[in-house]
Design a protein around this motif. Structure first.
Motif, PDB file in Angstrom:
ATOM      1  N   SER A  72       0.512  -1.362   0.187  1.00 18.09           N
ATOM      2  CA  SER A  72      -0.260   0.195  -0.078  1.00 18.09           C
ATOM      3  C   SER A  72       0.788   0.945   0.460  1.00 18.09           C
ATOM      4  CB  SER A  72      -1.186  -0.373   1.369  1.00 18.09           C
ATOM      5  OG  SER A  72      -1.604   1.050   1.362  1.00 18.09           O
ATOM      6  N   ILE A  73       0.430   2.343  -0.003  1.00 19.49           N
ATOM      7  CA  ILE A  73       0.991   3.933  -0.238  1.00 19.49           C
ATOM      8  C   ILE A  73       0.845   3.834   1.070  1.00 19.49           C
ATOM      9  CG2 ILE A  73       0.716   6.277  -0.247  1.00 19.49           C
ATOM     10  CD1 ILE A  73      -0.638   5.744  -2.750  1.00 19.49           C
ATOM     11  N   ILE A  74       0.292   3.901   2.481  1.00 16.30           N
ATOM     12  CA  ILE A  74       0.689   4.293   3.410  1.00 16.30           C
ATOM     13  C   ILE A  74       0.679   2.469   4.735  1.00 16.30           C
ATOM     14  CG2 ILE A  74       0.362   5.771   5.789  1.00 16.30           C
ATOM     15  CD1 ILE A  74       1.682   6.941   3.668  1.00 16.30           C
ATOM     16  N   GLY A  75       1.362   3.004   5.051  1.00 17.13           N
ATOM     17  CA  GLY A  75       0.883   1.261   6.109  1.00 17.13           C
ATOM     18  C   GLY A  75       2.242   0.913   7.213  1.00 17.13           C
ATOM     19  N   PRO A  76       2.715  -0.247   7.973  1.00 21.02           N
ATOM     20  CA  PRO A  76       3.742  -0.250   8.599  1.00 21.02           C
ATOM     21  C   PRO A  76       4.862  -0.631   7.307  1.00 21.02           C
ATOM     22  CG  PRO A  76       1.474  -1.330   9.239  1.00 21.02           C
ATOM     23  CD  PRO A  76       1.391  -0.930   8.572  1.00 21.02           C
ATOM     24  N   ARG A  77       5.840  -0.054   7.667  1.00 23.65           N
ATOM     25  CA  ARG A  77       7.337  -1.027   6.585  1.00 23.65           C
ATOM     26  C   ARG A  77       7.144  -2.656   6.752  1.00 23.65           C
ATOM     27  NH1 ARG A  77       8.478   1.045   2.346  1.00 23.65           N
ATOM     28  NH2 ARG A  77      10.786   0.227   2.152  1.00 23.65           N
ATOM     29  N   PRO A  78       7.901  -2.717   5.201  1.00 23.16           N
ATOM     30  CA  PRO A  78       7.734  -4.584   5.642  1.00 23.16           C
ATOM     31  C   PRO A  78       8.712  -4.870   6.739  1.00 23.16           C
ATOM     32  CG  PRO A  78       7.735  -3.634   3.482  1.00 23.16           C
ATOM     33  CD  PRO A  78       7.686  -2.488   4.323  1.00 23.16           C
ATOM     34  N   VAL A  79       8.467  -5.947   7.374  1.00 24.86           N
ATOM     35  CA  VAL A  79      10.042  -6.509   8.065  1.00 24.86           C
ATOM     36  C   VAL A  79      10.622  -7.400   7.090  1.00 24.86           C
ATOM     37  CG1 VAL A  79       9.940  -8.079   9.943  1.00 24.86           C
ATOM     38  CG2 VAL A  79       8.132  -6.087  10.016  1.00 24.86           C
TER      39      VAL A  79
END
Length: 167
Positions: free
Chosen positions: A55-62
């Motif tokens: 998504s454009i905004i959300g938690p960063r991938p881990v």
């Protein structure tokens, strides 16, 4: 997730080495410093957004080696939403965390707030909050390119994290 390479690849990565949230400054290409500061290295992630894996905004991938650091207990709530190109935790890390190169100091000063902001995002996720984070991201990048710090955005993000921690 796609990114432009800004660091040299480790030839012999240490097996069983601890996960690190700090880039090894010695490995960053000279041009890599600029593309990291301007967030140009993140542009290929637009492909991830277009193909629906991000998504454009959300938690960063881990990263796999960091999963246990970020996705447990209440912070596992971040799995309920799509990972994003930017968001409150990413902005906090960009404004404040990127200035701290020492891993121990980063873990003490940045990591707890960053993790709370990922949780905060899940609680506040909506179109208006996403639009606000998009505007804040653009502002932060512009400030950074002119050598300025977005203290007002940083203060707001810290306050949001503190509100989440205290409830």
């Amino acid at each position: 997730m796609y990114k432009f390479r800004s660091m040299k690849v480790l030839k012999n990565p240490k097996k069983g080495a601890e996960a690190s949230l700090r880039p090894n400054e010695d490995r960053i290409f000279p041009l890599g410093r600029f593309i990291r500061k301007a967030k140009i290295d993140e542009l290929p992630q637009l492909i991830n957004i277009l193909n629906g894996t991000m998504s454009i905004i959300g938690p960063r991938p881990v990263a796999e080696d960091q999963f246990e650091m970020f996705r447990y207990g209440k912070w596992n709530e971040a799995e309920k939403v799509s990972v994003g190109l930017s968001g409150p935790a990413a902005l906090y890390d960009y404004i404040y965390g990127d200035q701290i190169t020492d891993e121990k100091e980063y873990m003490e000063k940045v990591y707890p707030t960053r993790r709370e902001l990922e949780y905060t995002y899940v609680q506040k996720a909506c179109l208006w909050y996403d639009l606000k984070m998009i505007v804040y991201t653009v502002i932060c990048i512009l400030y950074s390119l002119f050598g300025k710090e977005c203290k007002w955005i940083l203060n707001e993000l810290v306050e949001e994290a503190n509100n989440t921690m205290n409830h």
